[in-house]
Design a protein around this motif. Sequence first.
Motif, PDB file in Angstrom:
ATOM      1  N   LEU A   1       2.856  -5.551 -45.789  1.00 24.46           N
ATOM      2  CA  LEU A   1       4.153  -4.887 -45.894  1.00 24.46           C
ATOM      3  C   LEU A   1       4.059  -3.677 -46.810  1.00 24.46           C
ATOM      4  O   LEU A   1       3.314  -3.675 -47.796  1.00 24.46           O
ATOM      5  N   ALA A   2       4.842  -2.662 -46.484  1.00 25.20           N
ATOM      6  CA  ALA A   2       4.877  -1.460 -47.309  1.00 25.20           C
ATOM      7  C   ALA A   2       5.699  -1.730 -48.566  1.00 25.20           C
ATOM      8  O   ALA A   2       6.751  -2.372 -48.500  1.00 25.20           O
ATOM      9  N   PRO A   3       5.239  -1.267 -49.718  1.00 22.40           N
ATOM     10  CA  PRO A   3       6.028  -1.456 -50.949  1.00 22.40           C
ATOM     11  C   PRO A   3       7.365  -0.731 -50.856  1.00 22.40           C
ATOM     12  O   PRO A   3       7.526   0.240 -50.122  1.00 22.40           O
ATOM     13  N   GLY A   4       8.344  -1.241 -51.612  1.00 17.26           N
ATOM     14  CA  GLY A   4       9.660  -0.626 -51.629  1.00 17.26           C
ATOM     15  C   GLY A   4      10.754  -1.633 -51.336  1.00 17.26           C
ATOM     16  O   GLY A   4      10.538  -2.847 -51.326  1.00 17.26           O
ATOM     17  N   ALA A   5      11.969  -1.118 -51.090  1.00 12.92           N
ATOM     18  CA  ALA A   5      13.134  -1.964 -50.826  1.00 12.92           C
ATOM     19  C   ALA A   5      13.189  -2.325 -49.346  1.00 12.92           C
ATOM     20  O   ALA A   5      12.996  -1.471 -48.471  1.00 12.92           O
ATOM     21  N   HIS A   6      13.465  -3.598 -49.071  1.00 13.49           N
ATOM     22  CA  HIS A   6      13.540  -4.091 -47.699  1.00 13.49           C
ATOM     23  C   HIS A   6      14.720  -5.050 -47.572  1.00 13.49           C
ATOM     24  O   HIS A   6      15.223  -5.577 -48.574  1.00 13.49           O
ATOM     25  N   ALA A   7      15.129  -5.279 -46.331  1.00 12.12           N
ATOM     26  CA  ALA A   7      16.166  -6.265 -46.013  1.00 12.12           C
ATOM     27  C   ALA A   7      15.540  -7.379 -45.181  1.00 12.12           C
ATOM     28  O   ALA A   7      14.916  -7.115 -44.147  1.00 12.12           O
ATOM     29  N   VAL A   8      15.688  -8.615 -45.642  1.00 16.85           N
ATOM     30  CA  VAL A   8      15.130  -9.779 -44.955  1.00 16.85           C
ATOM     31  C   VAL A   8      16.279 -10.528 -44.279  1.00 16.85           C
ATOM     32  O   VAL A   8      17.247 -10.918 -44.941  1.00 16.85           O
TER      33      VAL A   8
END
Length: 541
Positions: A185-192
Amino acid sequence: MPNVVTAGSSRWIVRAAILLTWLASPLLGQEAAAARRPAVLNVQTATPPRVTLDLRDAPLRDVLRAIAAQGHVSLVYASDALPLDRRVSLRVTDALARDALRLALRDTGIALRETRDGEFVLVMTDGGRGSAAANPRTARPLASLGGRVTDSVTHDPVVNATVRLDDGAHRTLTDLEGRYHLAGLAPGAHAVTVRRIGYAPTTRAVTLAADSAATLDILLVPVASPLEAVVTTATGPQRRLEIGNAIGTIAADSVVRDAPVTTLADLVAARVPGAQVVLNAGLTGIAPRVRIRGINSLTIGNDPLLVVDGIRVENSSGSIGTYGHTSGRFNDLNPEEIESIEIVKGPSAATLYGTDAANGVILVRTKRGRPGRTRWQLTGETGTITPAAPIPDNYYAWGRSAATGAGQQCVLTELAAGACARDSLTAFNPLRDRATSPLGIGHRDQLGLQGSGGVAQFTYFVAGEYEQETGYLRMPGIDRARIARERGGAAIPDEQLRPNALRRVNLRANAGVALGPRADLDLAMGIVSVASRIPGNGIFQ
């Protein structure tokens, strides 16, 4: 035997792919030479290789070897073109080897080519030739995410829930313990986002740091999810909209949980239009008469068929005859073990189940096990039984004759004519007096235990119940004293003191095995032992 061949440079691999395409067709060779990247030559084999893998955060090198070994395929690639040390998670079941490879190589800039001989060639595309993802020495540090999905009420693991990151480029399913893992996964903010039938969709925000493994546990809230109605017929499950006849459905497990249900007749009564339950005198152990859309014949029986899990069972109802009552077998089933009931009405029932079904069919489906840890349910009840109908008293008026002044019983006609002057009133009810009444207070006790569970390929359900009920009929006190004198003080048997009683033991078990995508094996067993006492017409003579 499968083998993995590596070459010294990616340029040699590109030329080999173009050469194979040119040998297959001159036209394809010309198109491949003009294209920005090598053309693809897909040749389907008679039996495409399939693989089943569940690898978590494993090096790409190990993933490729596992696919090659299990799928019996040959892989050809340049060792410096692939990030072999990159961590990859792959979970596939009975998938084609080419599909498993595409999932493993996703976001690496590497394309998959299949030769005429069945070999898989891994080549670098123009877009991935300069990509940092294709070179582990210049790759951007990636992150991974894992955790556990559980029920917010019971805290049990939620199996096969879909866990999706952002737009769905990365997704997976939870295992039997409710755990999930996403890698690369790419670093940073994500929504799961997590979804599962029977639960409200849940979205959580998470921030991933470079070259780290984050943990995010998620609770799902159970909600009612309306699904397309499906009914069970003699030809198998069908959608309700495809059925041309009227079918009434009862969610038995929900009714038993919320209503005072003790018998199968209680489940059916007043819950399906056209189905009528006629109770028989309220005696313990007597099954009521069930009529679907009224009486169809005056000369033959009007009882509907009873089918339990696809098997026809004996369902005689109780009756009242010259020599007393008969119990019947309709109420032998334990309502706690029933999942749903479907009632087929109208002439179409005879079309599906034969002429014996002209009076309708009652389809009973018992409970089944569900994947997950074993769940136990203990049920019990106790109470008293009394006659439901009110019993009026007998009244006697006493007074004196208007002509002679003598004491006498004053009847209503004499009171109306003034021939008797009433001075007192007495009341007596032989059905309420303990010495003369055959009516008393009965009692009922029931204890049951159920267990269910299993895994994805095997489920089981076991249940047992013990029920004991004594009706409200009893031998009057004056008869007890008379019989005791006649027998010289000998003890009176209990079956004479309480002529109406029931003792029932109900055992049921079933197991289901998934043999494949098109075959299932179901085993079911049910044992019912009933001992009942029903009074006859001469019981009190």
